[in-house]
Design an enzyme around this catalytic site. Sequence first.
Site, short mmCIF file in Angstrom:
data_model
loop_
_atom_site.label_atom_id
_atom_site.label_comp_id
_atom_site.label_asym_id
_atom_site.label_seq_id
_atom_site.Cartn_x
_atom_site.Cartn_y
_atom_site.Cartn_z
N HIS A 124 -9.20 1.04 4.97
CA HIS A 124 -8.55 1.69 5.10
C HIS A 124 -8.66 2.64 6.64
O HIS A 124 -8.89 3.29 6.35
CB HIS A 124 -7.26 1.65 4.17
N SER A 138 2.90 -1.93 10.19
CA SER A 138 4.18 -2.35 10.65
C SER A 138 5.03 -3.41 10.30
O SER A 138 5.92 -3.86 11.30
CB SER A 138 4.73 -1.77 12.07
N GLY A 196 2.36 -1.14 4.27
CA GLY A 196 2.62 0.59 4.02
C GLY A 196 4.66 0.75 3.86
O GLY A 196 5.04 0.60 2.76
N GLY A 197 4.83 1.24 4.94
CA GLY A 197 6.82 1.94 5.11
C GLY A 197 6.76 0.52 3.91
O GLY A 197 8.60 0.74 3.18
N GLU A 209 -5.96 -4.87 9.94
CA GLU A 209 -5.16 -3.69 10.35
C GLU A 209 -5.11 -2.95 11.93
O GLU A 209 -5.99 -2.10 12.09
CB GLU A 209 -4.80 -2.80 9.27
N GLU A 246 -6.96 4.77 7.49
CA GLU A 246 -6.49 6.06 7.18
C GLU A 246 -7.93 6.68 6.60
O GLU A 246 -8.59 8.50 7.11
CB GLU A 246 -5.38 6.63 6.37
N ASN A 297 0.52 -1.13 0.20
CA ASN A 297 -0.12 0.37 0.21
C ASN A 297 0.50 1.15 -0.03
O ASN A 297 1.88 1.47 1.04
CB ASN A 297 -0.69 0.29 0.99
N TRP A 298 0.85 1.57 -1.05
CA TRP A 298 2.11 3.13 -1.35
C TRP A 298 1.27 3.87 -0.62
O TRP A 298 2.40 5.24 -0.19
CB TRP A 298 2.02 3.42 -3.45
N LYS A 299 0.02 4.16 -0.26
CA LYS A 299 0.04 5.27 0.04
C LYS A 299 -0.59 7.10 -0.35
O LYS A 299 0.25 7.06 -1.57
CB LYS A 299 0.04 6.31 1.62
N GLY A 311 2.14 2.05 10.92
CA GLY A 311 3.25 3.49 11.20
C GLY A 311 3.84 3.63 12.13
O GLY A 311 4.24 5.03 11.44
#
Length: 360
Positions: A112, A229, A250-251, A183, A114, A25-27, A189
């Site tokens: 998601h 994470s 993600g990251g 999640e 966010e 997930n590049w966000k 994150g």
Amino acid sequence: MNNRIENLLTLLIKNKMRKNIVAGNWKMNKTLQEGIALAKELNEALANEKPNCDVIICTPFIHLASVTPLVDAAKIGVGAENCADKESGAYTGEVSAAMVASTGAKYVILGHSERRAYYGETVEILKDKVKLALANGLTPIFCIGEVLEEREANKQNEVVAAQLASVFDLSAEDFSKIVLAYEPVWAIGTGKTASPAQAQEIHAFIRSAVAEKYGKEIADNTSILYGGSCKPSNAKELFSNPDVDGGLIGGAALKVSDFKGIIDLFEMKAYIYNDEKGDNITVTDDLGDMADQAAEYRTELIEKICELDDDLMMQYLEGEEPSVDDMKKVLRKATCECQAIPVCCGTAYRNKGCLLYTSD
Ligand code: PGA
């Protein structure tokens, strides 16, 4: 068929039914040029490999049309990170599921945390998004998860059960097309991860909720990813849980070496051997000082494989050890042509802690 082998094969067949998935997930990261470079780099990194899991990258909308034709579709699926809850029309700035699909993308992350927290996405809005995604042939990766206060109040099960309402009004046929991602918001994150035990506990709860609603077969077939994470150093332990079928990353998806490190966890070499009494089949990814013991029981294991096939058994009884290739063939047949679990000489590949034995 010998019971132990039978149990192992049952487990393999069962596990094979649902997919292992590593999804990025590049966000809101990467310009178009940077995104193209990242996708190309990942594509190259996987060029000579056969990942033992589905690999997906979910990118910002504007990257989709450029990234999709760049990657080998047989190895990397492309998805969006969101889509509109309306079909089309005067919704300035929105991107519809049909538009996402028209880029060649096959997936879409929905729900998601966010999006829920910053853009007010509710259970009802998400119901519409999920339906539109499915109607346009996209596979939703539907996210659920609790915030820290809810975890501290031990309300995580209640929270995810309520979030599942967005997908629990689907028909069984439609539900079986979706992927779930658990999640915990407190782990996204933040560098904090759920412990493997915490992840397993809630994944098992989610699967039981699916089973209650749609039956055990559909529940067994549903891939439930862990996100928050997740990185190469902690993913191994998380993925080895029976109800964790991969990760939403993600990251660590923004760096090919990290993302590939996570993908590679599904191809870890491992071994299976009988224990001393020959009662249990043991699985390990590091034989260590068990190597001798494994060698000692090699003959017994070969016998078990021969038991699966008359020709092989005949050959064995005539004093000839079957070739590894022949044993592979028999194992493949016995596991319903399990292409997803490559068998190789000398080692077995791990599929969520489930191994297919080969000799050596
Ligand atoms: P993270 O993000 O891996 O950076 O924690 C996961 C996600 O939000 O999907």
